[in-house]
Design a protein around this motif. Structure first.
Motif, PDB file in Angstrom:
ATOM      1  N   CYS A  65     -11.528  25.797  76.876  1.00 49.36           N
ATOM      2  CA  CYS A  65     -10.892  24.503  76.678  1.00 49.36           C
ATOM      3  C   CYS A  65     -11.325  23.960  75.326  1.00 49.36           C
ATOM      4  O   CYS A  65     -12.512  23.811  75.062  1.00 49.36           O
ATOM      5  CB  CYS A  65     -11.319  23.554  77.799  1.00 49.36           C
ATOM      6  N   ARG A  66     -10.364  23.678  74.460  1.00 47.59           N
ATOM      7  CA  ARG A  66     -10.651  23.086  73.137  1.00 47.59           C
ATOM      8  C   ARG A  66     -10.363  21.602  73.202  1.00 47.59           C
ATOM      9  O   ARG A  66      -9.298  21.179  73.646  1.00 47.59           O
ATOM     10  CB  ARG A  66      -9.784  23.726  72.059  1.00 47.59           C
ATOM     11  N   ILE A  67     -11.336  20.797  72.755  1.00 47.32           N
ATOM     12  CA  ILE A  67     -11.164  19.347  72.731  1.00 47.32           C
ATOM     13  C   ILE A  67     -11.343  18.872  71.292  1.00 47.32           C
ATOM     14  O   ILE A  67     -12.344  19.186  70.649  1.00 47.32           O
ATOM     15  CB  ILE A  67     -12.171  18.650  73.656  1.00 47.32           C
ATOM     16  N   ALA A  68     -10.354  18.143  70.791  1.00 44.59           N
ATOM     17  CA  ALA A  68     -10.406  17.569  69.444  1.00 44.59           C
ATOM     18  C   ALA A  68     -10.062  16.092  69.557  1.00 44.59           C
ATOM     19  O   ALA A  68      -9.345  15.680  70.475  1.00 44.59           O
ATOM     20  CB  ALA A  68      -9.408  18.272  68.528  1.00 44.59           C
ATOM     21  N   SER A  69     -10.588  15.290  68.628  1.00 47.84           N
ATOM     22  CA  SER A  69     -10.361  13.858  68.701  1.00 47.84           C
ATOM     23  C   SER A  69     -10.264  13.242  67.310  1.00 47.84           C
ATOM     24  O   SER A  69     -10.886  13.717  66.366  1.00 47.84           O
ATOM     25  CB  SER A  69     -11.503  13.197  69.475  1.00 47.84           C
ATOM     26  N   THR A  70      -9.488  12.173  67.218  1.00 47.77           N
ATOM     27  CA  THR A  70      -9.364  11.438  65.962  1.00 47.77           C
ATOM     28  C   THR A  70     -10.457  10.382  65.818  1.00 47.77           C
ATOM     29  O   THR A  70     -10.487   9.653  64.830  1.00 47.77           O
ATOM     30  CB  THR A  70      -7.987  10.759  65.853  1.00 47.77           C
TER      31      THR A  70
ATOM     32  N   ASP B 219     -13.856  16.496  64.536  1.00 47.01           N
ATOM     33  CA  ASP B 219     -14.423  17.761  65.006  1.00 47.01           C
ATOM     34  C   ASP B 219     -13.688  18.232  66.256  1.00 47.01           C
ATOM     35  O   ASP B 219     -12.961  17.470  66.895  1.00 47.01           O
ATOM     36  CB  ASP B 219     -15.907  17.609  65.351  1.00 47.01           C
ATOM     37  N   SER B 220     -13.902  19.484  66.605  1.00 45.18           N
ATOM     38  CA  SER B 220     -13.407  20.009  67.873  1.00 45.18           C
ATOM     39  C   SER B 220     -14.494  20.893  68.464  1.00 45.18           C
ATOM     40  O   SER B 220     -15.337  21.425  67.740  1.00 45.18           O
ATOM     41  CB  SER B 220     -12.110  20.791  67.686  1.00 45.18           C
ATOM     42  N   GLU B 221     -14.491  20.996  69.765  1.00 52.37           N
ATOM     43  CA  GLU B 221     -15.461  21.821  70.490  1.00 52.37           C
ATOM     44  C   GLU B 221     -14.700  22.659  71.500  1.00 52.37           C
ATOM     45  O   GLU B 221     -13.645  22.256  71.998  1.00 52.37           O
ATOM     46  CB  GLU B 221     -16.491  20.954  71.224  1.00 52.37           C
ATOM     47  N   ILE B 222     -15.250  23.825  71.811  1.00 51.70           N
ATOM     48  CA  ILE B 222     -14.651  24.698  72.820  1.00 51.70           C
ATOM     49  C   ILE B 222     -15.643  24.847  73.966  1.00 51.70           C
ATOM     50  O   ILE B 222     -16.824  25.126  73.745  1.00 51.70           O
ATOM     51  CB  ILE B 222     -14.273  26.064  72.223  1.00 51.70           C
ATOM     52  N   PHE B 223     -15.151  24.645  75.184  1.00 51.83           N
ATOM     53  CA  PHE B 223     -15.963  24.717  76.393  1.00 51.83           C
ATOM     54  C   PHE B 223     -15.344  25.710  77.368  1.00 51.83           C
ATOM     55  O   PHE B 223     -14.135  25.917  77.363  1.00 51.83           O
ATOM     56  CB  PHE B 223     -16.004  23.346  77.091  1.00 51.83           C
ATOM     57  N   LYS B 224     -16.159  26.278  78.221  1.00 47.44           N
ATOM     58  CA  LYS B 224     -15.680  27.114  79.315  1.00 47.44           C
ATOM     59  C   LYS B 224     -15.622  26.221  80.549  1.00 47.44           C
ATOM     60  O   LYS B 224     -16.637  25.641  80.949  1.00 47.44           O
ATOM     61  CB  LYS B 224     -16.645  28.287  79.546  1.00 47.44           C
ATOM     62  N   ILE B 225     -14.423  26.069  81.140  1.00 46.32           N
ATOM     63  CA  ILE B 225     -14.291  25.185  82.288  1.00 46.32           C
ATOM     64  C   ILE B 225     -13.742  25.930  83.497  1.00 46.32           C
ATOM     65  O   ILE B 225     -13.093  26.969  83.361  1.00 46.32           O
ATOM     66  CB  ILE B 225     -13.417  23.958  81.976  1.00 46.32           C
ATOM     67  N   ARG B 226     -14.010  25.379  84.669  1.00 49.34           N
ATOM     68  CA  ARG B 226     -13.551  25.962  85.933  1.00 49.34           C
ATOM     69  C   ARG B 226     -12.137  25.505  86.263  1.00 49.34           C
ATOM     70  O   ARG B 226     -11.748  24.373  85.964  1.00 49.34           O
ATOM     71  CB  ARG B 226     -14.459  25.532  87.080  1.00 49.34           C
ATOM     72  N   SER B 227     -11.404  26.376  86.928  1.00 52.10           N
ATOM     73  CA  SER B 227     -10.087  26.020  87.425  1.00 52.10           C
ATOM     74  C   SER B 227     -10.237  24.844  88.391  1.00 52.10           C
ATOM     75  O   SER B 227     -11.138  24.823  89.223  1.00 52.10           O
ATOM     76  CB  SER B 227      -9.463  27.210  88.137  1.00 52.10           C
ATOM     77  N   GLY B 228      -9.380  23.848  88.264  1.00 54.83           N
ATOM     78  CA  GLY B 228      -9.432  22.661  89.108  1.00 54.83           C
ATOM     79  C   GLY B 228     -10.210  21.508  88.504  1.00 54.83           C
ATOM     80  O   GLY B 228     -10.133  20.389  88.988  1.00 54.83           O
ATOM     81  N   ASP B 229     -10.979  21.778  87.452  1.00 59.34           N
ATOM     82  CA  ASP B 229     -11.748  20.711  86.806  1.00 59.34           C
ATOM     83  C   ASP B 229     -10.861  19.824  85.942  1.00 59.34           C
ATOM     84  O   ASP B 229      -9.775  20.213  85.519  1.00 59.34           O
ATOM     85  CB  ASP B 229     -12.865  21.283  85.939  1.00 59.34           C
ATOM     86  N   LYS B 230     -11.379  18.627  85.683  1.00 54.28           N
ATOM     87  CA  LYS B 230     -10.763  17.671  84.773  1.00 54.28           C
ATOM     88  C   LYS B 230     -11.756  17.372  83.657  1.00 54.28           C
ATOM     89  O   LYS B 230     -12.939  17.665  83.781  1.00 54.28           O
ATOM     90  CB  LYS B 230     -10.446  16.357  85.495  1.00 54.28           C
ATOM     91  N   VAL B 231     -11.268  16.767  82.586  1.00 57.68           N
ATOM     92  CA  VAL B 231     -12.112  16.304  81.497  1.00 57.68           C
ATOM     93  C   VAL B 231     -12.024  14.781  81.473  1.00 57.68           C
ATOM     94  O   VAL B 231     -10.921  14.229  81.410  1.00 57.68           O
ATOM     95  CB  VAL B 231     -11.664  16.862  80.133  1.00 57.68           C
ATOM     96  N   ALA B 232     -13.173  14.113  81.539  1.00 64.87           N
ATOM     97  CA  ALA B 232     -13.209  12.662  81.373  1.00 64.87           C
ATOM     98  C   ALA B 232     -13.656  12.362  79.952  1.00 64.87           C
ATOM     99  O   ALA B 232     -14.439  13.120  79.366  1.00 64.87           O
ATOM    100  CB  ALA B 232     -14.172  12.032  82.373  1.00 64.87           C
ATOM    101  N   PHE B 233     -13.172  11.276  79.386  1.00 67.90           N
ATOM    102  CA  PHE B 233     -13.503  10.940  78.001  1.00 67.90           C
ATOM    103  C   PHE B 233     -13.556   9.433  77.845  1.00 67.90           C
ATOM    104  O   PHE B 233     -12.893   8.682  78.566  1.00 67.90           O
ATOM    105  CB  PHE B 233     -12.477  11.545  77.031  1.00 67.90           C
ATOM    106  N   ILE B 234     -14.380   8.997  76.916  1.00 69.27           N
ATOM    107  CA  ILE B 234     -14.521   7.579  76.588  1.00 69.27           C
ATOM    108  C   ILE B 234     -14.776   7.474  75.092  1.00 69.27           C
ATOM    109  O   ILE B 234     -15.452   8.327  74.515  1.00 69.27           O
ATOM    110  CB  ILE B 234     -15.652   6.936  77.414  1.00 69.27           C
ATOM    111  N   LYS B 235     -14.224   6.467  74.451  1.00 67.40           N
ATOM    112  CA  LYS B 235     -14.387   6.321  73.003  1.00 67.40           C
ATOM    113  C   LYS B 235     -15.702   5.630  72.674  1.00 67.40           C
ATOM    114  O   LYS B 235     -16.254   4.884  73.477  1.00 67.40           O
ATOM    115  CB  LYS B 235     -13.234   5.544  72.384  1.00 67.40           C
ATOM    116  N   GLU B 236     -16.177   5.927  71.503  1.00 71.78           N
ATOM    117  CA  GLU B 236     -17.319   5.210  70.944  1.00 71.78           C
ATOM    118  C   GLU B 236     -16.841   4.634  69.628  1.00 71.78           C
ATOM    119  O   GLU B 236     -16.576   5.370  68.691  1.00 71.78           O
ATOM    120  CB  GLU B 236     -18.497   6.161  70.720  1.00 71.78           C
TER     121      GLU B 236
END
Length: 98
Positions: free
Chosen positions: A40-45, A69-86
């Protein structure tokens, strides 16, 4: 010297974008056909904190991804990603790569 990275996407490729706010929000659950994990690749503005799980809530103490920046993670099927801004508002893009 510029570098180009080419990623071959399978039929399982999924991507979604969200506006980030000052309270935790979640992606949809990602499911993968025929496997338990995917990259899973996550990138943010903007600066964001992320957390993974079946019903995660991100806090400002969780993993930080900084602006641009962007980061790549190994995630499980069925998982979600939660996010909050700083800081200021931003957009997060979450992509399942394989």
């Amino acid at each position: 010297m510029s570098q180009t990275i080419i990623q071959t996407h399978t039929a399982n490729f999924q991507s979604e974008s969200h506006d980030c706010g000052s309270s935790s929000a979640q992606s949809s659950a990602f499911t993968f056909t025929g496997k338990n994990y995917a990259l899973c690749r996550i990138a943010s503005t903007g600066d964001i904190h992320v957390k993974f799980g079946t019903n995660p809530t991100a806090t400002l103490e969780d993993f930080l991804i900084t602006t641009g920046d962007s980061e790549i993670f190994k995630i499980r099927s069925g998982d979600k990603v939660a996010f909050i801004k700083e800081g200021s508002s931003c957009t997060v893009n979450i992509s399942i790569l394989n």
